[in-house]
Design a protein around this motif. Structure first.
Motif, PDB file in Angstrom:
ATOM      1  N   MET A  20     -25.456   5.450 -44.696  1.00 24.73           N
ATOM      2  CA  MET A  20     -26.569   6.001 -45.459  1.00 24.73           C
ATOM      3  C   MET A  20     -27.298   4.893 -46.219  1.00 24.73           C
ATOM      4  O   MET A  20     -28.533   4.828 -46.223  1.00 24.73           O
ATOM      5  N   LEU A  21     -26.567   4.010 -46.826  1.00 23.42           N
ATOM      6  CA  LEU A  21     -27.189   2.938 -47.596  1.00 23.42           C
ATOM      7  C   LEU A  21     -27.961   1.989 -46.690  1.00 23.42           C
ATOM      8  O   LEU A  21     -29.040   1.514 -47.027  1.00 23.42           O
TER       9      LEU A  21
ATOM     10  N   ALA B 194     -31.125   3.719 -45.625  1.00 22.53           N
ATOM     11  CA  ALA B 194     -32.049   3.812 -46.756  1.00 22.53           C
ATOM     12  C   ALA B 194     -32.731   2.467 -47.008  1.00 22.53           C
ATOM     13  O   ALA B 194     -33.942   2.409 -47.260  1.00 22.53           O
TER      14      ALA B 194
ATOM     15  N   LEU C 199     -35.389   2.019 -44.469  1.00 22.58           N
ATOM     16  CA  LEU C 199     -36.544   2.861 -44.757  1.00 22.58           C
ATOM     17  C   LEU C 199     -37.372   2.276 -45.901  1.00 22.58           C
ATOM     18  O   LEU C 199     -38.606   2.274 -45.856  1.00 22.58           O
ATOM     19  N   LEU C 200     -36.679   1.776 -46.924  1.00 23.39           N
ATOM     20  CA  LEU C 200     -37.403   1.195 -48.054  1.00 23.39           C
ATOM     21  C   LEU C 200     -38.260   0.029 -47.582  1.00 23.39           C
ATOM     22  O   LEU C 200     -39.444  -0.086 -47.924  1.00 23.39           O
TER      23      LEU C 200
ATOM     24  N   LEU D 120     -33.193   2.007 -56.135  1.00 22.46           N
ATOM     25  CA  LEU D 120     -32.868   2.752 -54.921  1.00 22.46           C
ATOM     26  C   LEU D 120     -31.357   2.880 -54.776  1.00 22.46           C
ATOM     27  O   LEU D 120     -30.829   3.962 -54.496  1.00 22.46           O
TER      28      LEU D 120
ATOM     29  N   LEU E  74     -29.208   6.396 -54.814  1.00 21.28           N
ATOM     30  CA  LEU E  74     -28.350   6.836 -53.723  1.00 21.28           C
ATOM     31  C   LEU E  74     -26.905   6.944 -54.174  1.00 21.28           C
ATOM     32  O   LEU E  74     -26.146   7.774 -53.681  1.00 21.28           O
TER      33      LEU E  74
END
Ligand SMILES: Nc1ncnc2c1ncn2[C@@H]1O[C@H](COP(=O)(O)OP(=O)(O)OP(=O)(O)O)[C@@H](O)[C@H]1O
Ligand SMILES: [Mg+2]
Lengths: 846, 254
Positions: free
Chosen positions: A445-446, A449, A452-453, A780, A784
């Motif tokens: 997930m990290l 993410a 995506l960032l 971020l 998360l």
């Protein structure tokens, strides 16, 4: 062959030399990880071994027979004496009084044979026997220093217990078998059996534990002794404890502690692993030009990999040695402090298995996290490696590469190894498994993410301000440290949060305040005539707002449909305080206050058929009960069967006492019933009423709830402190990993900043830009981390501990901004240092 | 005359070794870089052959693809199309490890920006080549050979210094010593005199040329110095990725 191996090692070491100082991050990360794992393991092992090794000491004999309500009868005593040397110990709650002040005491009356092993720690003149003996016209007692404090007296003064007077002959610091005594209400007080008889406090049916601790004659087997007593007096409800069982009695608190150690241990593994990964891949990135050079000189893949693995191994070993030394030293320091907290002497020992598993952990993590970036860098074309300034090792890496057997197999091996180490370390395979699954998902997930960032920032229109523009570019430019920082930061914050939340939940669980909010006074053992007297008093004394008698019978054991339930558990937590391993039974015509029938039916007011029982939902789930099951209780040695008529839910918030089993009226008529007397004082009259009650009924023992809670809270606090101590270590290592993550990207940052400075940027510009960059990245990661940490804590509390999860929002508001502040602060500090030097020195060395 | 016994031929031992057979050959090599939106052609249809002990110089403007050619010839970069033959054996199809072995046995490379290993002294950097190529040699043998190579480039005195303590020219010479210490059949030198003063430059060039004469080493010499280029057996010019033979008269006069 041997020559070439030497050559390999020689060159690897030469290549390592001269740069040791730049490997401190790697070494430190490994050392921290290894130290934490070693420490957590050693503390857990020490606890375990103390419980196992000192089982006999903690039990106070080879075997203990125990009965509530009455002492052993002559026939029973004869049998016990036949087994070995007997020591009779009676435990009960009494009230020590001095000049109108009464303080609750956990009284233990002992004979001359006590203790069989270990020593009673006291302060005062003479032997234990002399201290308790009749002397100068009075018997002696030893008391806890806090009791003296509360009573406002001193050693040598007289105190009253029931009908008798005693002289305080000394201070009691502890008895060797304290732990098996269970949770104490009131402060410890030691007297002799003869002294107990004179107090006249104990009547048949009173709540007291009669323990017979036996030092078996040589060659006698505890199992044989247990069988013999069971056959002869099984019906009387004797409880039998063997040395191992002494520890089971404490199971709840130690289970909590051990569970917590499990989660801390796993987190230590994970945090340590992240640190190691960070450091190793930073190292590989730094060396990627050397990798290319080696290939240009004709080195094969295996040669390159072996060369760098050798180096990583050497650095890892240095880190492991450091970690083991630090971890062991710390363990040796912590154990003596932790011992008194949990009530078991923890000898400072060096725990071999923990050292072994932490070493294995360090090696495996070093390999696992070194191998992947190495393979990635190695798989790149040398020309690319030469040209690129970005990290080949940290890049996404193709799935193809990962799926190649020569990449995948060694890594799978290392993962399997880590799993084995974790299981060996914690002994809980399912917990480890689910923890691993959770950790893997969190990592994924990290990663996603971060990706995506970067994508989102790239799409953003260029900011008008150069400082902001640079900060944003720094996050998405190729080779940016942002994904790595998000990963390690997110994971570390999630773990900090997880540990903090689990700790706060355990504390919450241990806090008796949330459970008992009942009346002001609790009389433990009232008989029918006394109940009548209280009723009369309550009617005339307007300081008494309410008096409620609750009938009570204690069952020493029970079976369900004729079988002993395998999960036989302690009764609900609020009652264990009063009953230990006994099952308290009551009967009631009406549905108790605060209860709700969930299934089945409550009996009608005029019910007079065969005994029915209503059971709590908790127990239904725990023991897998069904309506119409037959429960057979053993009361004073007599079996009584009841059919389950309903299941109740209970809201403790609404006060009152919740009985796990409520029988239909009439079911207990043949048994000696005692009562709980619950008295609620009118506001502001508690102290006055207490004095009046003591004066009116000096021989009756009551528990001022506040005071009882205090005593229990003291104990809970020590357990909670132990938990905090261990948790603190894990937190510290999490913070260090964050520091490591930031430091790992430092060289690149230094280089960039120096060049920017050369080109004319001020330090302020650079720091501002960095703050924005880390603020975004850290923000971020923290965002998360919150769901990750909360989910983890929830899963652990509700699935592993099977308890209700309570979310403390304060923690979120505390941990997250703190972590953020720390990140930006450390990042700024690290860069500031780099910026303070003259650019020339950096440029020359670069 | 060349001593042919020194050379083993691990790539294709059965190859018939004759003077007319080139040691290094490029056939229609193209090198393209895909940079997302556009494609950059760095080498266009490059073909050339180099005979053993032949010295070829390559000149051309900055960014024309000279270093890229060197990378492709030594297998450090894979050609997008076309083939590279070392000792008549195609290397484009070889695995990374086989490529490494070909470099180990055939090539000495002097990089434009040296690429010395920063944690190793000058001597260790030079010895490193031998450590990789001859892991079974004793360390004293390796040391001796490395010292000899350093002496040849005139750096015996700086053997124990780390690259960070050496000047650019000194680093360059260490790079050269590292390239020649393994007695390669092919020496690829990218700007070997770029950082050197005239005298030192001349010494270094003399060393390389005598190597070609004594041991039959073929040399590809990338340089901006036209005078130096002219001393080679032949000169090639690189322009926008195209390699052309340059025919000049003054070569005759050398
Ligand atoms: N990996 C790559 N990706 C994209 N372009 C590249 C890559 N490698 C080289 N180039 C480009 O190929 C061209 C040729 O580069 P090369 O280094 O071969 O030039 P050069 O002739 O050696 O120049 P100089 O004399 O300045 O050293 C340059 O325009 C360079 O930008
Ligand atoms: Mg070039």
């Amino acid at each position: 062959m041997r020559r070439s191996l030497f050559s390999l090692i020689r060159v690897a070491l030469i290549d390592l030399r001269g740069g040791l100082q730049s490997f401190w991050i790697l070494i430190a990360c490994i050392a921290i990880g290894v130290a934490t794992v070693a420490m957590v393991g050693a503390v857990g092992a020490s606890l375990q071994s103390a419980l196992a090794r000192d089982g006999r000491l903690l039990l106070g004999g080879d075997i203990e027979f125990r009965l509530t309500h009455r002492a052993a009868e002559p026939a029973e005593r004869v049998l016990f004496s036949g087994l070995g040397k007997v020591s009779e110990v009676v435990d009960f709650i009494g009230r020590a009084q001095s000049e109108g002040v009464g303080v609750l005491a956990m009284v233990r009356a002992v004979d001359n044979a006590y203790p069989h092993s270990g020593t009673v720690e006291t302060e005062g003149e003479g032997t234990l026997e002399q201290q308790l003996a009749w002397q100068d016209g009075i018997r002696g007692v030893l008391v806890d220093p806090r009791l003296i404090d509360r009573l406002g007296t001193s050693v040598g003064a007289r105190i009253r217990l029931g009908n008798a007077e005693f002289q305080i002959r000394g201070i009691l610091h502890g008895v060797p078998d304290q732990v098996s005594q269970g949770v104490a209400i009131g402060f410890p007080l030691l007297m002799s059996t003869e002294g107990l008889a004179e107090t006249n406090i104990l009547q048949p049916g009173s709540l007291a534990r009669y323990r017979y601790k036996i030092d078996l004659t040589d060659g006698g087997s505890a199992a044989d002794a247990a069988r013999l007593v069971e056959q002869s007096f099984g019906q009387a409800g004797w409880r039998i404890s063997l040395p191992g069982d002494a520890t089971e009695e404490l199971s709840r608190y130690f289970a909590l502690l051990r569970n917590f150690l499990t989660v801390v241990g796993l987190s230590a593994l994970l945090v340590g692993g992240v640190g190691v990964a960070q450091a190793v891949s930073a190292y590989v990135t730094e060396r990627q030009r050397s990798i290319a050079t080696m290939k240009a000189l004709g080195a094969t893949r295996s040669r390159v990999i072996l060369h760098f693995l050798t180096q990583i191994l050497v650095l890892t070993l240095v880190g492991i040695v450091l970690g083991v030394v630090v971890g062991t030293a710390f363990t040796l320091l912590v154990l003596p402090l932790l011992g008194p907290m949990v009530g078991i002497p923890l000898t400072p020992t060096i725990d071999g298995p923990s050292i072994l598993s932490s070493t294995a952990f360090g090696l495996l993590t070093g390999f696992l996290f070194g191998y992947l970036p190495l393979s990635r860098a190695e798989a790149m074309r040398p020309a690319q490696l030469f040209r690129s300034t970005e990290s080949a090792a940290g890049g996404p890496g193709s799935v193809n590469l990962l799926l190649q057997p020569r990449t995948l197999l060694p890594m799978l091996g290392a993962v399997a190894g880590l799993f084995v180490v974790a299981v060996a370390d914690t002994g809980r395979i399912e917990v480890v498994f689910w923890y691993a699954v959770g950790a893997a998902m969190a990592l994924l997930m990290l990663r996603v993410a971060a990706h995506l960032l970067q994508g989102a920032l790239r799409l953003l229109p260029a900011a008008p301000n150069a400082v902001i523009r640079n900060a944003i570019k720094a996050i998405y430019r190729p080779g940016s440290a942002a994904p790595a920082v998000i990963l390690s930061l997110g994971l570390s914050i999630a773990l900090l949060l997880l540990i903090a939340l689990v700790e706060s939940n355990l504390r919450h669980q241990l806090d008796p305040e949330v459970r008992v909010d009942a009346p002001d006074f609790l009389y433990m053992d009232l008989f029918a005539d006394e109940v009548a007297a209280f009723k009369a008093l309550a009617a005339v004394d307007d300081r008494i707002a309410d008096f409620t008698p609750v009938p009570l019978v204690r069952a020493s054991s029970f079976t369900i449909n004729g079988e002993v339930p395998p999960e036989l558990q302690e009764p609900p937590k609020d009652l264990t305080l009063y009953f230990g391993d006994e099952q308290p039974l009551t009967y009631s015509t009406d549905l108790p206050y605060g209860s709700r029938v969930m299934s089945g039916k409550w009996w009608s007011a005029d019910y007079s058929g065969p005994p029915l029982v209503s059971v709590t939902e908790d127990l239904r789930a725990l023991l897998d009960l069904k309506l119409d099951d037959q429960i057979t209780f053993l009361i004073f040695g007599q079996p009584i069967s009841a059919r389950i008529a309903s299941f109740r839910a209970y809201e403790w918030q609404r006060g009152g006492i919740n009985f796990p089993y409520v029988l239909s009226p009439g079911a207990l008529d043949e048994y000696p019933i005692s009562y709980f007397g619950l008295i609620t004082a009118r506001d502001g009259t508690v102290g006055e009423l207490q004095a009046a009650l003591i004066a009116a009924y000096p021989e009756l023992v009551f528990v001022p709830i506040e005071e009882a809670i205090d005593a229990v809270r003291d104990l809970m606090d020590t357990v909670a402190s132990a938990i905090s101590t261990v948790g603190g270590v894990a937190l510290a290592s999490g913070v260090l990993v964050i520091a490591g993550a930031l430091a790992a990207g430092r060289r690149q940052r230094e280089a960039d900043s120096t060049v920017a400075k050369v080109l004319g940027a001020t330090r302020l510009d650079l720091i501002a830009s960095l703050t924005i960059e880390y603020g975004l990245v850290g923000g971020l990661a923290a965002t998360l981390a919150v769901p990750l940490g909360v989910t983890g804590a929830w899963a652990f509390i509700s699935l592993v501990l099977e308890s209700t999860f309570v979310l403390d929002p304060l923690l979120l508001f505390l941990v997250v901004p703190l972590a953020l502040l720390l990140t930006v602060g450390m990042g700024a500090a690290l860069t500031w240092g780099a910026l303070s030097g003259r650019p020339a020195s950096f440029l020359r060395n670069g | 005359m060349r001593d042919a016994r020194v050379w083993s031929l691990p790539v294709q031992p059965e190859t018939d070794f004759t003077l007319s057979s080139p040691i290094l050959e490029a056939r229609n090599v193209n090198l393209l870089f895909d940079s997302g939106r556009s494609t950059l052609t760095v080498l266009r249809d490059v073909s050339f052959a180099l005979q053993p002990s032949e010295i070829a110089s390559v000149v051309g403007p900055s960014g024309s693809g000279k270093t890229s050619l060197l990378m492709v010839l030594s297998g450090l970069e894979r050609a997008t199309s076309g083939s590279v033959l070392v000792d008549n054996a195609e290397i484009g199809t070889l695995s990374e490890d086989r490529l490494a072995i070909v470099r180990r046995t055939h090539f000495g490379i002097l990089f434009q920006n040296f690429h010395l290993i920063p944690s190793m002294t000058a001597l260790e950097n030079v010895a490193f080549t031998l450590e990789i190529a001859h892991p079974s040699w004793s360390y004293s043998d390796i040391r001796r050979a490395a010292m000899d190579a350093l002496a040849e480039v005139g750096l015996s005195a700086r053997a124990s210094h780390l690259p960070s303590a050496l000047s650019g020219g000194e680093q360059q010479r260490v790079g050269l010593a590292r390239a020649i210490v393994g007695d390669p059949r092919i020496l690829l030198a990218d700007e070997p005199t770029g950082n050197l003063d005239q005298t030192t430059g001349a010494t270094v060039i003399e060393l390389m040329f005598s190597l070609a004469r004594r041991r039959g080493t073929a040399i590809v010499l990338i340089t901006h110095d036209l005078g130096l280029a002219a001393r080679a057996d032949r000169t090639l010019s690189m322009n926008h990725g195209c390699l052309r033979e340059v025919h000049t008269d003054h070569r005759v006069s050398v």
